[in-house]
Write a protein that holds these residues in place. Structure first.
Motif, short mmCIF file in Angstrom:
data_model
loop_
_atom_site.label_atom_id
_atom_site.label_comp_id
_atom_site.label_asym_id
_atom_site.label_seq_id
_atom_site.Cartn_x
_atom_site.Cartn_y
_atom_site.Cartn_z
N ILE A 1 0.87 -1.18 0.00
CA ILE A 1 0.00 0.00 0.00
C ILE A 1 0.90 1.23 0.00
O ILE A 1 1.80 1.34 0.83
N PRO A 2 0.71 2.18 -0.93
CA PRO A 2 1.64 3.30 -1.06
C PRO A 2 1.73 4.20 0.17
O PRO A 2 2.77 4.79 0.43
N SER A 3 0.65 4.36 0.93
CA SER A 3 0.70 5.17 2.14
C SER A 3 0.35 4.31 3.34
O SER A 3 0.07 3.12 3.20
N GLY A 4 0.38 4.90 4.54
CA GLY A 4 0.00 4.15 5.72
C GLY A 4 1.15 3.71 6.60
O GLY A 4 0.95 2.93 7.52
N ASP A 5 2.37 4.21 6.33
CA ASP A 5 3.48 3.88 7.21
C ASP A 5 3.23 4.40 8.62
O ASP A 5 3.80 3.90 9.58
N ASP A 6 2.37 5.40 8.74
CA ASP A 6 2.02 5.93 10.06
C ASP A 6 0.68 5.39 10.56
O ASP A 6 0.63 4.64 11.53
N ASP A 7 -0.42 5.72 9.86
CA ASP A 7 -1.73 5.35 10.41
C ASP A 7 -2.01 3.86 10.38
O ASP A 7 -2.58 3.31 11.33
N LEU A 8 -1.59 3.16 9.34
CA LEU A 8 -1.85 1.72 9.29
C LEU A 8 -1.02 0.97 10.33
O LEU A 8 -1.48 0.01 10.94
N PHE A 9 0.21 1.44 10.54
CA PHE A 9 1.03 0.81 11.57
C PHE A 9 0.41 1.03 12.95
O PHE A 9 0.29 0.10 13.76
N VAL A 10 0.01 2.27 13.24
CA VAL A 10 -0.61 2.57 14.53
C VAL A 10 -1.90 1.78 14.69
O VAL A 10 -2.18 1.22 15.75
N ASN A 11 -2.71 1.71 13.63
CA ASN A 11 -3.97 0.99 13.71
C ASN A 11 -3.76 -0.47 14.07
O ASN A 11 -4.57 -1.08 14.76
N GLU A 12 -2.67 -1.02 13.61
CA GLU A 12 -2.36 -2.43 13.85
C GLU A 12 -1.71 -2.65 15.21
O GLU A 12 -1.98 -3.64 15.89
N ALA A 13 -0.83 -1.72 15.61
CA ALA A 13 0.03 -1.97 16.78
C ALA A 13 -0.44 -1.31 18.07
O ALA A 13 -0.08 -1.76 19.16
N ALA A 14 -1.23 -0.25 17.97
CA ALA A 14 -1.59 0.53 19.17
C ALA A 14 -2.67 -0.17 19.99
O ALA A 14 -3.60 -0.76 19.44
N THR A 15 -2.53 -0.07 21.30
CA THR A 15 -3.55 -0.56 22.23
C THR A 15 -3.78 0.50 23.31
O THR A 15 -3.03 1.48 23.40
N SER A 16 -4.80 0.29 24.11
CA SER A 16 -5.08 1.24 25.18
C SER A 16 -3.95 1.29 26.20
O SER A 16 -3.75 2.31 26.87
N LYS A 17 -3.18 0.20 26.31
CA LYS A 17 -2.13 0.13 27.32
C LYS A 17 -0.77 0.62 26.83
O LYS A 17 0.03 1.13 27.62
N ASN A 18 -0.50 0.47 25.52
CA ASN A 18 0.87 0.78 25.06
C ASN A 18 0.99 2.15 24.42
O ASN A 18 2.07 2.51 23.93
N THR A 19 -0.07 2.95 24.41
CA THR A 19 -0.08 4.22 23.68
C THR A 19 -0.09 5.41 24.62
O THR A 19 -0.90 5.48 25.55
N ALA A 20 0.81 6.36 24.36
CA ALA A 20 0.87 7.62 25.10
C ALA A 20 0.59 8.78 24.15
O ALA A 20 0.79 8.67 22.93
N LEU A 21 0.14 9.90 24.71
CA LEU A 21 -0.15 11.09 23.92
C LEU A 21 0.78 12.22 24.34
O LEU A 21 1.05 12.39 25.53
N CYS A 22 1.24 12.99 23.35
CA CYS A 22 2.09 14.14 23.66
C CYS A 22 1.60 15.31 22.82
O CYS A 22 1.85 15.36 21.61
N TYR A 23 0.87 16.24 23.46
CA TYR A 23 0.34 17.38 22.71
C TYR A 23 0.68 18.70 23.39
O TYR A 23 -0.06 19.69 23.27
N SER A 24 1.81 18.73 24.08
CA SER A 24 2.33 19.99 24.58
C SER A 24 2.67 20.89 23.38
O SER A 24 3.16 20.42 22.35
N GLU A 25 2.43 22.18 23.52
CA GLU A 25 2.70 23.13 22.43
C GLU A 25 4.15 23.04 21.96
O GLU A 25 4.44 23.17 20.77
N ASN A 26 5.07 22.81 22.87
CA ASN A 26 6.48 22.74 22.52
C ASN A 26 6.87 21.44 21.84
O ASN A 26 8.01 21.28 21.39
N ALA A 27 5.93 20.49 21.76
CA ALA A 27 6.21 19.20 21.12
C ALA A 27 5.55 19.09 19.75
O ALA A 27 5.59 18.03 19.13
#
Length: 364
Positions: free
Chosen positions: A219-245
């Motif tokens: 698939i030409p795209s999806g190196d980000d969203d398809l990987f996350v969709n496959e690998a992410a779980t409620s336990k292994n995922t963190a969020l970082c949305y500080s303005e400086n990040a």
């Protein structure tokens, strides 16, 4: 009367989604800088990005973090990308270059190039961005790296677009804002489903445990969203949305180029997990239905009750999405939310129709 009931149901369901989005909109922003300073590999895949690399490699090198390397991947560029990489590598020992040549089996495939870059990385923790991405501060790397823990192996960041005059720029930033609100919100309620490669981090352990990009390598795209969709779980995922990040990228400058980009992005959604496809598809359908039923209500019904329902829906949207826009530093979009929402709904419908009759096979 049936039309009024339909409008009421659609408004109610719209507001249920906004309630989910409020999990992010009204959450507290933290700066998760760890004192451990784990080694991290910053990985950048570049195809014909000589000018952007000239501008951004110094910003990556200037990150206030004591232990990192930069993996620069030249994906079969035809401009001076490789030469620029080599110039910086000659002066900075922390830079490693992966020079990818076209492979007949993976012609024009970004995931193939990224796979080679990941194999070169020395560190377990990896941060990904694009060649045109500028970090919001010299603490970007520290904040993203600080979000890792023993349990949290995947970090979702925010990749914004630079502000410029005009409707196209506003629409691009609104679509980016709305996408971020959704993936942050769903992650908040335990259903992470995507991230953006402009600002994304995960461990090599997680990458290899999920066989990298193999399930969607063609698939030409999806190196980000398809990987996350496959690998992410409620336990292994963190969020970082500080303005400086945040990272800031250059947005498309023409409607045609943006339309092509969004066609590529939307085409990957059909490979998401069924629950995620249902939730995302239902949100879009309800948005579209709202505008259609709202217009019909003013034509066929007495305007007073529809006006109350529609105003209530706009108020909830303004509060929820407006709060998120403020959090993600997109305040100047807030006054135009309904207009941008309407415009985006019909742009998305055009993209879905276009994707049903055509396909893209290469990344640009």
């Amino acid at each position: 009367m049936v039309l009024l009931y339909v409008l009421g149901i659609v408004v109610f369901l719209n507001c249920v989604y906004f309630l989910v989005f409020s999990k992010f909109s009204f959450s507290k922003t933290l700066d998760p800088i760890s004192s451990e300073n784990h080694a991290i590999s910053l990985i950048v895949c570049a195809k014909n990005e000589a000018e952007n690399l000239k501008n951004n490699i110094p910003l990556w090198l200037a990150q206030a973090y004591p232990n990192f390397e930069i993996i620069l991947i030249n994906d079969a560029s035809s401009d001076d990308t490789l030469e620029i990489m080599e110039q910086f590598a000659a002066e900075n020992d922390c830079i490693q270059i992966v020079n990818v040549k076209n492979n007949e089996a993976f012609w024009g495939n970004k995931k193939y190039a990224l796979t080679l870059g990941i194999k070169r990385a020395k560190n377990k923790r990896m941060l990904f961005t694009d060649a045109d991405c500028k970090p919001a501060s010299n603490n970007w790397l520290a904040l993203m790296a600080g979000s890792f823990t023993e349990e949290k192996e995947l970090v979702l960041g925010y990749g914004a677009y630079e502000k410029a005059p005009g409707l196209l720029n506003s629409l691009i930033r609104y679509e980016t804002l709305l996408t971020a609100v959704q993936y942050f919100s769903y992650a908040k309620v335990g259903m992470p489903y995507m991230g953006v490669g402009r600002n994304l981090a995960y461990t090599s352990n997680l990458y290899y445990a999920n066989n990298g990009f193999m399930s969607h390598i063609k698939i030409p795209s999806g190196d980000d969203d398809l990987f996350v969709n496959e690998a992410a779980t409620s336990k292994n995922t963190a969020l970082c949305y500080s303005e400086n990040a945040f990272t800031y990228s250059l947005p498309k400058k023409t409607w045609k180029s943006w339309f092509i980009q969004k066609k590529r992005h939307v085409s990957t959604a059909k490979l998401y997990k069924p629950t995620h496809k249902f939730l995302l598809g239902t949100y879009y359908f309800l948005n579209l239905l709202f505008w259609i039923v709202a217009a019909a209500s003013f034509v066929f019904l007495d305007w007073k009750i529809p006006a109350i329902l529609i105003s209530f829906r706009f108020l909830v949207q303004w509060i929820t999405i407006g709060k998120a826009a403020s959090k993600l530093k997109e305040n100047n979009l807030i006054p135009f939310l309904p207009f941008l929402d309407l415009f985006l709904v019909f742009i998305q419908m055009s993209i879905f129709i276009s994707n049903s009759v055509s396909k893209q096979t290469k990344w640009n």
